[in-house]
Scaffold this active site. Structure first.
Site, PDB file in Angstrom:
ATOM      1  N   GLY A  28      -8.907 -13.140  29.385  1.00 43.39           N
ATOM      2  CA  GLY A  28      -8.475 -14.387  29.337  1.00 43.39           C
ATOM      3  C   GLY A  28      -9.800 -15.481  29.586  1.00 43.39           C
ATOM      4  O   GLY A  28      -9.819 -16.426  29.013  1.00 43.39           O
ATOM      5  N   GLU A  47     -17.390 -14.274  38.557  1.00 44.98           N
ATOM      6  CA  GLU A  47     -16.716 -13.166  38.840  1.00 44.98           C
ATOM      7  C   GLU A  47     -17.117 -12.560  40.136  1.00 44.98           C
ATOM      8  O   GLU A  47     -18.301 -12.270  40.134  1.00 44.98           O
ATOM      9  CB  GLU A  47     -17.039 -12.307  37.627  1.00 44.98           C
ATOM     10  CG  GLU A  47     -16.450 -10.852  37.490  1.00 44.98           C
ATOM     11  CD  GLU A  47     -14.915 -10.985  37.695  1.00 44.98           C
ATOM     12  OE1 GLU A  47     -14.081 -11.394  37.033  1.00 44.98           O
ATOM     13  OE2 GLU A  47     -14.852 -10.076  38.688  1.00 44.98           O
ATOM     14  N   CYS A  55      -8.831  -5.317  32.278  1.00 44.64           N
ATOM     15  CA  CYS A  55      -8.519  -4.350  31.184  1.00 44.64           C
ATOM     16  C   CYS A  55      -9.709  -3.669  30.772  1.00 44.64           C
ATOM     17  O   CYS A  55      -9.561  -2.432  30.627  1.00 44.64           O
ATOM     18  CB  CYS A  55      -8.440  -5.592  29.874  1.00 44.64           C
ATOM     19  SG  CYS A  55      -8.463  -4.440  28.400  1.00 44.64           S
ATOM     20  N   ALA A 127     -14.903 -16.967  44.040  1.00 44.61           N
ATOM     21  CA  ALA A 127     -14.934 -18.369  44.040  1.00 44.61           C
ATOM     22  C   ALA A 127     -13.539 -18.785  44.644  1.00 44.61           C
ATOM     23  O   ALA A 127     -12.466 -18.377  44.675  1.00 44.61           O
ATOM     24  CB  ALA A 127     -15.002 -18.772  42.537  1.00 44.61           C
ATOM     25  N   TYR A 191       5.199   0.806  33.212  1.00 43.36           N
ATOM     26  CA  TYR A 191       4.273   1.081  32.347  1.00 43.36           C
ATOM     27  C   TYR A 191       3.126   1.962  33.220  1.00 43.36           C
ATOM     28  O   TYR A 191       2.759   3.262  32.378  1.00 43.36           O
ATOM     29  CB  TYR A 191       3.367  -0.222  31.978  1.00 43.36           C
ATOM     30  CG  TYR A 191       3.872  -1.015  30.757  1.00 43.36           C
ATOM     31  CD1 TYR A 191       3.292  -1.226  29.682  1.00 43.36           C
ATOM     32  CD2 TYR A 191       4.777  -1.930  31.012  1.00 43.36           C
ATOM     33  CE1 TYR A 191       3.786  -2.041  28.596  1.00 43.36           C
ATOM     34  CE2 TYR A 191       5.287  -3.000  30.204  1.00 43.36           C
ATOM     35  CZ  TYR A 191       4.786  -3.055  29.117  1.00 43.36           C
ATOM     36  OH  TYR A 191       5.128  -3.853  28.078  1.00 43.36           O
ATOM     37  N   ILE A 192       2.598   1.535  34.236  1.00 39.70           N
ATOM     38  CA  ILE A 192       1.475   2.329  34.639  1.00 39.70           C
ATOM     39  C   ILE A 192       1.976   3.695  35.020  1.00 39.70           C
ATOM     40  O   ILE A 192       1.226   4.861  34.959  1.00 39.70           O
ATOM     41  CB  ILE A 192       0.960   1.526  35.950  1.00 39.70           C
ATOM     42  CG1 ILE A 192       0.220   0.018  35.282  1.00 39.70           C
ATOM     43  CG2 ILE A 192      -0.199   2.509  36.595  1.00 39.70           C
ATOM     44  CD1 ILE A 192      -0.277  -0.636  36.297  1.00 39.70           C
ATOM     45  N   ASP A 316      -2.524 -12.890  33.479  1.00 40.01           N
ATOM     46  CA  ASP A 316      -1.676 -12.342  34.438  1.00 40.01           C
ATOM     47  C   ASP A 316      -1.521 -13.193  35.692  1.00 40.01           C
ATOM     48  O   ASP A 316      -0.345 -12.924  36.384  1.00 40.01           O
ATOM     49  CB  ASP A 316      -2.110 -10.831  34.909  1.00 40.01           C
ATOM     50  CG  ASP A 316      -2.327 -10.018  33.987  1.00 40.01           C
ATOM     51  OD1 ASP A 316      -1.631 -10.160  32.652  1.00 40.01           O
ATOM     52  OD2 ASP A 316      -2.363  -8.719  33.875  1.00 40.01           O
ATOM     53  N   THR A 324      -3.266  -8.030  27.779  1.00 37.45           N
ATOM     54  CA  THR A 324      -4.508  -8.512  27.535  1.00 37.45           C
ATOM     55  C   THR A 324      -4.567  -9.390  26.234  1.00 37.45           C
ATOM     56  O   THR A 324      -5.375 -10.483  26.459  1.00 37.45           O
ATOM     57  CB  THR A 324      -5.491  -7.281  27.262  1.00 37.45           C
ATOM     58  OG1 THR A 324      -5.714  -6.555  28.493  1.00 37.45           O
ATOM     59  CG2 THR A 324      -6.772  -7.678  26.811  1.00 37.45           C
TER      60      THR A 324
HETATM   61  P1  NDP Z   1       6.102  -2.683  36.198  1.00 37.27           P
HETATM   62  O1  NDP Z   1       6.537  -4.001  36.496  1.00 37.27           O
HETATM   63  O2  NDP Z   1       5.977  -2.343  34.524  1.00 37.27           O
HETATM   64  O3  NDP Z   1       6.799  -1.585  36.728  1.00 37.27           O
HETATM   65  C1  NDP Z   1       7.259  -1.779  38.040  1.00 37.27           C
HETATM   66  C2  NDP Z   1       8.105  -0.401  38.594  1.00 37.27           C
HETATM   67  O4  NDP Z   1       8.117  -0.159  39.771  1.00 37.27           O
HETATM   68  C3  NDP Z   1       9.422  -0.515  38.158  1.00 37.27           C
HETATM   69  O5  NDP Z   1       9.903   0.752  37.470  1.00 37.27           O
HETATM   70  C4  NDP Z   1      10.103  -0.954  39.301  1.00 37.27           C
HETATM   71  O6  NDP Z   1      11.442  -0.582  39.163  1.00 37.27           O
HETATM   72  C5  NDP Z   1       9.381  -0.108  40.217  1.00 37.27           C
HETATM   73  N1  NDP Z   1       9.479  -0.849  41.809  1.00 37.27           N
HETATM   74  C6  NDP Z   1       9.261  -2.123  41.913  1.00 37.27           C
HETATM   75  N2  NDP Z   1       9.267  -2.390  43.188  1.00 37.27           N
HETATM   76  C7  NDP Z   1       9.715  -1.397  43.855  1.00 37.27           C
HETATM   77  C8  NDP Z   1      10.334  -0.837  45.069  1.00 37.27           C
HETATM   78  N3  NDP Z   1       9.954  -1.747  46.286  1.00 37.27           N
HETATM   79  N4  NDP Z   1      10.461   0.388  45.335  1.00 37.27           N
HETATM   80  C9  NDP Z   1      10.576   1.246  44.302  1.00 37.27           C
HETATM   81  N5  NDP Z   1      10.117   0.911  43.105  1.00 37.27           N
HETATM   82  C10 NDP Z   1      10.058  -0.342  42.768  1.00 37.27           C
HETATM   83  O7  NDP Z   1       4.638  -2.625  36.679  1.00 37.27           O
HETATM   84  P2  NDP Z   1       3.304  -1.673  36.497  1.00 37.27           P
HETATM   85  O8  NDP Z   1       2.650  -1.575  37.819  1.00 37.27           O
HETATM   86  O9  NDP Z   1       3.745  -0.506  35.825  1.00 37.27           O
HETATM   87  O10 NDP Z   1       2.482  -2.587  35.421  1.00 37.27           O
HETATM   88  C11 NDP Z   1       2.366  -4.101  35.587  1.00 37.27           C
HETATM   89  C12 NDP Z   1       2.211  -4.933  34.439  1.00 37.27           C
HETATM   90  O11 NDP Z   1       0.825  -4.298  33.671  1.00 37.27           O
HETATM   91  C13 NDP Z   1       3.303  -4.364  33.430  1.00 37.27           C
HETATM   92  O12 NDP Z   1       4.424  -5.176  33.352  1.00 37.27           O
HETATM   93  C14 NDP Z   1       2.453  -4.723  32.205  1.00 37.27           C
HETATM   94  O13 NDP Z   1       2.587  -6.017  31.869  1.00 37.27           O
HETATM   95  C15 NDP Z   1       1.060  -4.563  32.300  1.00 37.27           C
HETATM   96  N6  NDP Z   1       0.530  -3.135  31.767  1.00 37.27           N
HETATM   97  C16 NDP Z   1       0.600  -3.112  30.285  1.00 37.27           C
HETATM   98  C17 NDP Z   1       0.160  -1.705  29.948  1.00 37.27           C
HETATM   99  C18 NDP Z   1       0.272  -1.712  28.376  1.00 37.27           C
HETATM  100  O14 NDP Z   1       0.265  -2.569  27.757  1.00 37.27           O
HETATM  101  N7  NDP Z   1       0.271  -0.365  27.620  1.00 37.27           N
HETATM  102  C19 NDP Z   1      -0.248  -0.672  30.681  1.00 37.27           C
HETATM  103  C20 NDP Z   1      -0.179  -0.883  32.135  1.00 37.27           C
HETATM  104  C21 NDP Z   1       0.063  -2.287  32.673  1.00 37.27           C
HETATM  105  P3  NDP Z   1      12.706  -1.159  38.626  1.00 37.27           P
HETATM  106  O15 NDP Z   1      12.601  -0.987  37.325  1.00 37.27           O
HETATM  107  O16 NDP Z   1      13.806  -0.788  39.235  1.00 37.27           O
HETATM  108  O17 NDP Z   1      12.341  -2.495  38.805  1.00 37.27           O
END
Ligand code: NDP
Length: 472
Positions: A28, A47, A55, A127, A191-192, A316, A324
């Site tokens: 961004g 940076e 990304c 920064a 996702y991750i 983000d 991204t």
């Molecule tokens: P997400 O928000 O996608 O997922 C977080 C996961 O962690 C969920 O399954 C959630 O469960 C779980 N969780 C959260 N808090 C707790 C807790 N205290 N105890 C146990 N489980 C928990 O986060 P990610 O880190 O996977 O990804 C972050 C963001 O990055 C995504 O939302 C996306 O926007 C972006 N991203 C996009 C990608 C792509 O476009 N391909 C690839 C990677 C990242 P629950 O569902 O029950 O809340």
């Protein structure tokens, strides 16, 4: 949001060191900085790490290389089914890492060059805002700017209340493991977690995914979620649902993760992917009077303007849609508005997304549940099948294609594809859905044969979910 401009006596723009100071050289920030500089504005970008942001440096791009690398195990199986004698195959992790790092360095270099070519100055260091026009950069002194853009992105969130969490890695470290582990436990169902579980599984690592919910990928269509879970398990990945890691201990042979139900998982590496948080810590937002939300995200309006009228935020760090291409569009819209006299706000509706699980997920629009909630009655078109590439050699991987259609208007509200290259297919479908395509218009499109995607335009029968008791 209240603007603080009325209480502040502005200096003339020329009195500042820059017209625009961008904090964060990720997707961004770089897009905004380049465009603004191309308008003739005096622009600097700070940076603290490498140019390219999450990304390019520790996210989408290296992740996709890992996806490519890990998909070969399935490709080798398919190749054998098609008559290839491959002998024994093995994977050289250090060789892959070196090639990956070289490519990331090349891409980061391109980002730097693009900024320089546009005439933006790069400032290396962390920064922090001193006030609404002043930024201090570690090792580089103090700079002033008429406008400031915050584009610092996000970072992995690690739960501090899990004993032994210091033994766990986040996705940041997963890109740099010196050795490929033999066993890995991954916590999370987003996702991750889902993508990395597939990556490590594909690379031959004994992989267990532990997720607290009844199914992974909350927010996605329920058919997609259960389907992709089944397909991931078919590939040997272990998924423990309704569980969470309560404790991690170092043992003689690695790490022991104790789940809430007392089940113990032994592994060499434990990775947590429980979400990301906006990276606003230490930014000095309070000093400038910038309002943040409960999760630390910068509050912005539709033009990405914060509560302080000369400070904007994109990507983000604003926690809108954390992808991204969205950050890029928000950055571009900001630059158009502020430096090209062309007020532009990015439309966050119908943003397609991909999950690079194996098989991959591509989706645009609403899930069935969301569509029912927002639009009432909907028709479902659903197909689950083994693509011809699989049937040829007895492969068991299936694909899923689902359309969610509003009754009455016949407008397609959601398109979901789980298949190899599902996201590539959905990129094209996204154009039609964004334009408001209806099912009759969609069906008037002739199939491209023989392809997996032709199923998209040949589904004529409405899908009726099996009644309870009939589910196999
Ligand atoms: P997400 O928000 O996608 O997922 C977080 C996961 O962690 C969920 O399954 C959630 O469960 C779980 N969780 C959260 N808090 C707790 C807790 N205290 N105890 C146990 N489980 C928990 O986060 P990610 O880190 O996977 O990804 C972050 C963001 O990055 C995504 O939302 C996306 O926007 C972006 N991203 C996009 C990608 C792509 O476009 N391909 C690839 C990677 C990242 P629950 O569902 O029950 O809340």
């Amino acid at each position: 949001m209240e603007s603080s401009s009325s209480t502040h006596k502005e200096a003339a723009v020329a009195d500042y060191d820059y017209d625009l100071f961008v904090i964060g050289a990720g997707s961004g920030g770089v897009r905004a900085a380049r465009l603004a500089a191309m308008s003739g504005a005096r622009v600097a970008v700070a940076e603290e790490h490498r140019v390219g942001g999450t990304c390019v440096i520790r996210g989408c791009v290296p992740k996709k290389f890992m996806v490519y690398a890990s998909e070969y195990s399935k490709s080798f199986e398919t190749a054998r089914g098609y008559g290839w004698n491959l002998g024994e195959t093995s994977f050289d992790w250090p060789k892959f890492l070196m090639a990956k790092d070289d490519e990331i360095a090349r891409l980061s270099g391109i980002y730097v060059k693009n900024l320089q070519n546009a005439g933006a100055e790069l400032v290396h260091g962390k920064a922090r805002l001193k006030d609404r026009h002043t930024v201090e950069v570690d090792g580089c002194g103090v700079r002033t700017a008429a406008k400031i853009l915050i584009a610092t992105g996000g970072r992995p969130w690690m739960p501090a209340d899990v004993p032994g969490i210091e033994h766990a890695i986040s996705s940041n470290e997963a890109f740099h493991l010196t050795e490929l582990p033999k066993r890995i436990v991954i916590a999370g169902g987003g996702y991750i977690a889902a993508e990395f579980a597939c990556i490590f599984n594909g690379l031959g690592v004994d992989t267990t995914l532990v997720h607290r919910g009844p199914n992974i990928l909350r927010g996605f269509d329920d058919d997609v979620r259960s389907f992709v879970t089944e397909e991931m398990e078919k590939r040997g990945l272990k998924i423990r649902l309704g569980s969470r890691i309560a404790n991690i201990e170092k043992t003689a042979s690695g790490l022991a993760s104790t789940c809430a139900d007392n089940h113990v998982l032994e592994s060499d590496v434990v990775m947590f992917a429980l979400g990301r948080e906006p990276y606003t810590e230490g930014l000095g937002l309070e000093a400038a009077g910038v309002e943040i939300g409960e999760n630390g995200a910068v509050k912005v309006d539709e033009f990405s303007r914060s509560s302080v009228d000369n400070i904007w935020a994109v990507g983000d760090v604003t926690d809108r849609i954390n992808l991204t291409p969205v950050a890029i569009r928000e950055g571009a819209a900001f630059a158009q508005t502020e430096f090209f006299d062309n007020p532009t706000s990015f439309d966050h509706d119908m943003v397609a997304s991909a999950v690079f699980t194996q098989p991959q997920i591509g989706v645009v629009g609403l899930s069935e549940a969301e569509a029912r909630r927002k639009h009432g009655k909907v028709d479902i078109y659903l197909s689950k099948f083994r693509p011809m590439k699989e049937t040829f050699y007895g492969g068991q991987q299936r694909a899923l294609i689902k359309l969610v259609v509003e009754q009455g208007s016949e407008r397609i509200l959601g398109c979901h594809v789980v298949a190899p290259d599902g996201p590539e297919i959905v990129q094209m479908a996204a154009i039609a859905l964004k334009m408001g395509v209806t099912k009759p218009q969609w069906d008037a499109t002739c199939a491209v044969h023989p392809t997996l995607a032709e199923e998209l335009v040949t589904m004529r029968e409405k899908y009726a979910a099996p009644a309870l008791g009939q589910v196999a």
